[in-house]
Design an enzyme around this catalytic site. Structure first.
Site, PDB file in Angstrom:
ATOM      1  N   GLU A   1      22.732 104.748 135.679  1.00  0.00           N
ATOM      2  CA  GLU A   1      23.017 103.387 135.764  1.00  0.00           C
ATOM      3  C   GLU A   1      21.929 102.434 136.331  1.00  0.00           C
ATOM      4  O   GLU A   1      21.509 102.620 137.732  1.00  0.00           O
ATOM      5  CB  GLU A   1      24.328 103.057 136.386  1.00  0.00           C
TER       6      GLU A   1
ATOM      7  N   GLU B   1      37.104 103.192 139.754  1.00  0.00           N
ATOM      8  CA  GLU B   1      36.230 102.413 138.815  1.00  0.00           C
ATOM      9  C   GLU B   1      34.752 102.483 139.105  1.00  0.00           C
ATOM     10  O   GLU B   1      34.550 101.976 140.240  1.00  0.00           O
ATOM     11  CB  GLU B   1      36.657 100.895 138.754  1.00  0.00           C
TER      12      GLU B   1
ATOM     13  N   GLY C   1      33.315 101.136 142.891  1.00  0.00           N
ATOM     14  CA  GLY C   1      32.186 101.596 143.609  1.00  0.00           C
ATOM     15  C   GLY C   1      31.379 102.590 143.050  1.00  0.00           C
ATOM     16  O   GLY C   1      31.860 102.962 141.866  1.00  0.00           O
ATOM     17  N   SER C   2      30.335 103.135 143.553  1.00  0.00           N
ATOM     18  CA  SER C   2      29.548 104.190 142.910  1.00  0.00           C
ATOM     19  C   SER C   2      30.238 105.636 142.765  1.00  0.00           C
ATOM     20  O   SER C   2      31.242 105.858 143.624  1.00  0.00           O
ATOM     21  CB  SER C   2      28.436 104.789 144.213  1.00  0.00           C
TER      22      SER C   2
ATOM     23  N   CYS D   1      29.157  96.880 136.142  1.00  0.00           N
ATOM     24  CA  CYS D   1      29.285  98.125 135.462  1.00  0.00           C
ATOM     25  C   CYS D   1      29.239  98.333 134.180  1.00  0.00           C
ATOM     26  O   CYS D   1      29.097  99.460 133.740  1.00  0.00           O
ATOM     27  CB  CYS D   1      30.597  98.562 136.177  1.00  0.00           C
TER      28      CYS D   1
END
Length: 481
Positions: A381, A252, A231-232, A286
């Site tokens: 991002e 991650e 996640g974030s 991602c």
């Protein structure tokens, strides 16, 4: 077949008073299912069950039984592949063609777990190399680390569960999984499929937690041996700080994947690959292609070719065969992407194509040229269907600009020049560098990792299985050795 649309908390014997979470399709907001929310008592019961199960060595599942369960789970998922793909597309917004690929990957991922069980082993530890180690024989074997807690993300609602939960089953770790609140249905379906395949329910428990304080407190529980989070970065690094002493973890997060091109790059090869890598799943990946650095002499031609590819990618309902780009997961994410694009244009970026909503939930594929470095689209991002092209005169300067973000995940280089390829490989901040391919390539047995602010630890099924085990040594001493 019609798949189940309401799920109770998957904790044996638990009841909850926290109500239900309504799940809506991101494309049109229609209600597609619901999940019972877990309260503090249900969470406590899940932790107690997992801890007791691991503590009782006599209850651990032997390797042959884990293999048998995983084989049956792969077979059941194969039989129901189209239904799972369609429901996953509805729930997460990933187009049906890509959701089918995700299901296929999920099946392959289960087989990868089985292969790793079959091939992973301990080793002999050399002894007799000095007087102190004389008359000794030593070897190691693997044991499960203990209860695993998995917090997952929305963008690959099936494969992330395969990556986080199925390795725990493969190692013999009891696992508790909390899916993303946007996409819990795929997770609960997979957990029930494991139970149907013969896994005792206590070994894999699933619960939805709406209370952020409860979710955070659960991460810090001393009964958790391993925490896996996708996640974030903001949330992941915060949760890592809450872990109890001794709890291991893997994180991650996202990235802002760079692509370096030189004047030998084949644009006809590159354009369709880069368009797919940038706009796949509306950019909600991602390792999505975000920043492309190309010589100033080819920027215009590259932008035109990318725009032509984007124009062929139909935007809309993700459950339709012909759609290539679906909705963003939430309206507020569409609004954020829209704001970032407008900010970049106001700061001097050139809008080459796109830059507008396709509908109230979909944003059209967008190409920006030379947004300034301080803009959000250059420094953060995007996680949306936007790609930025940057012109350069000097390759070293381009690589420096590519590295000038706090993220490091996957990158790529397009060139026919081996010196350029190796220069980029050596200098780019990345765990993996693709050559003449987009940044979003992955197979599930390769090491997959975010470095710096992009994550912690090494993903990929064999590597995750290794993380969820301890290597335990046994040393014999005998004058006969």
């Amino acid at each position: 077949m019609s798949l189940k649309s309401h799920f109770k908390t998957l904790v044996p014997g638990a009841s909850s008073s926290a109500g239900s979470l309504e799940v809506t399709a991101p494309f049109d907001g229609s209600v597609i299912g619901s999940v019972e929310l877990a309260d503090a008592a249900a969470v406590e019961q899940a932790l107690d069950i997992a801890a007791a199960l691991h503590a009782d060595v006599s209850q651990r599942l032997p390797a042959w039984q884990r293999i048998s369960i995983l084989k049956k789970a792969a077979g059941l998922l194969t039989e129901r592949a189209e239904d799972f793909a369609l429901e996953s597309a509805r729930e997460g917004g990933k187009p049906l063609i890509d959701s089918r690929a995700e299901v296929s990957r999920a099946i392959d991922g289960i087989h990868c777990c089985i292969e790793t069980i079959r091939t992973q082993h301990g080793e002999e530890i050399p002894m007799g190399l000095n007087p102190a180690s004389a008359h000794r024989l030593a070897f190691s074997s693997h044991e499960p680390i203990g209860p695993v807690l998995a917090y997952s993300a929305f963008n690959h609602p099936m494969n992330l569960i395969i990556h986080q939960v199925f390795p725990a089953i493969a190692t013999g770790c009891p696992v508790i999984v909390k899916p993303a609140s946007d996409t819990p249905l795929s997770c609960f379906r997979l957990v029930e499929l494991l139970h149907e395949a013969g896994l005792p329910p206590a070994w894999c428990q699933a619960l939805a937690i709406k209370d952020r304080g409860l979710a955070t407190a659960t991460v810090g529980d001393r009964r958790i041996a391993f925490f896996t989070f996708i996640g974030s970065g903001k949330v992941g690094w915060m949760l890592r700080s809450k872990l109890a002493p001794g709890t291991r973890c893997a994180l991650e997060h996202g990235g802002a994947a760079p692509v370096i091109m030189d004047d030998t790059a084949d644009l006809n090869l590159a354009a369709p690959l880069l368009a797919k890598g940038a706009f796949y799943h509306a950019g909600q990946v991602c390792v999505s292609v975000q920043r492309i650095f190309a010589p100033s002499t080819m920027i215009r031609e590259l932008a035109d070719k990318l725009a032509a590819e984007a124009a062929r990618m139909k935007v809309g309902d993700p459950t339709l065969e012909e759609v290539a780009i679906g909705p963003l997961i939430r309206t507020k994410e569409l609004e954020r992407v829209e704001k970032w694009v407008e900010e970049a244009i106001a700061a001097g970026a050139k809008l080459h194509s796109g830059g507008k909503r396709f509908s109230s939930t979909c944003y059209g594929p967008t190409i920006l040229i030379d947004p300034p470095p301080a803009c959000s689209v250059s420094s953060e991002e995007i996680f949306g269907p936007v790609v930025c092209l940057y012109s350069y005169e000097d390759l070293e300067e381009a690589i420096d600009r590519a590295n000038h973000v706090p993220y490091s995940f996957q990158a790529s280089v397009f060139s026919q020049n081996m010196d350029t390829i190796f220069r980029a490989y050596r200098r780019l901040n990345a765990k993996t560098v693709m050559v003449n391919d987009h940044t979003a390539f992955r197979v599930d047995w390769m090491p997959f990792a975010g470095l710096r602010e992009s994550g912690l630890g090494i993903g990929g099924i064999p590597h995750t299985i290794s993380d969820m085990q301890i290597e335990k040594s046994l040393i014999f001493q005998s004058p006969s050795l």
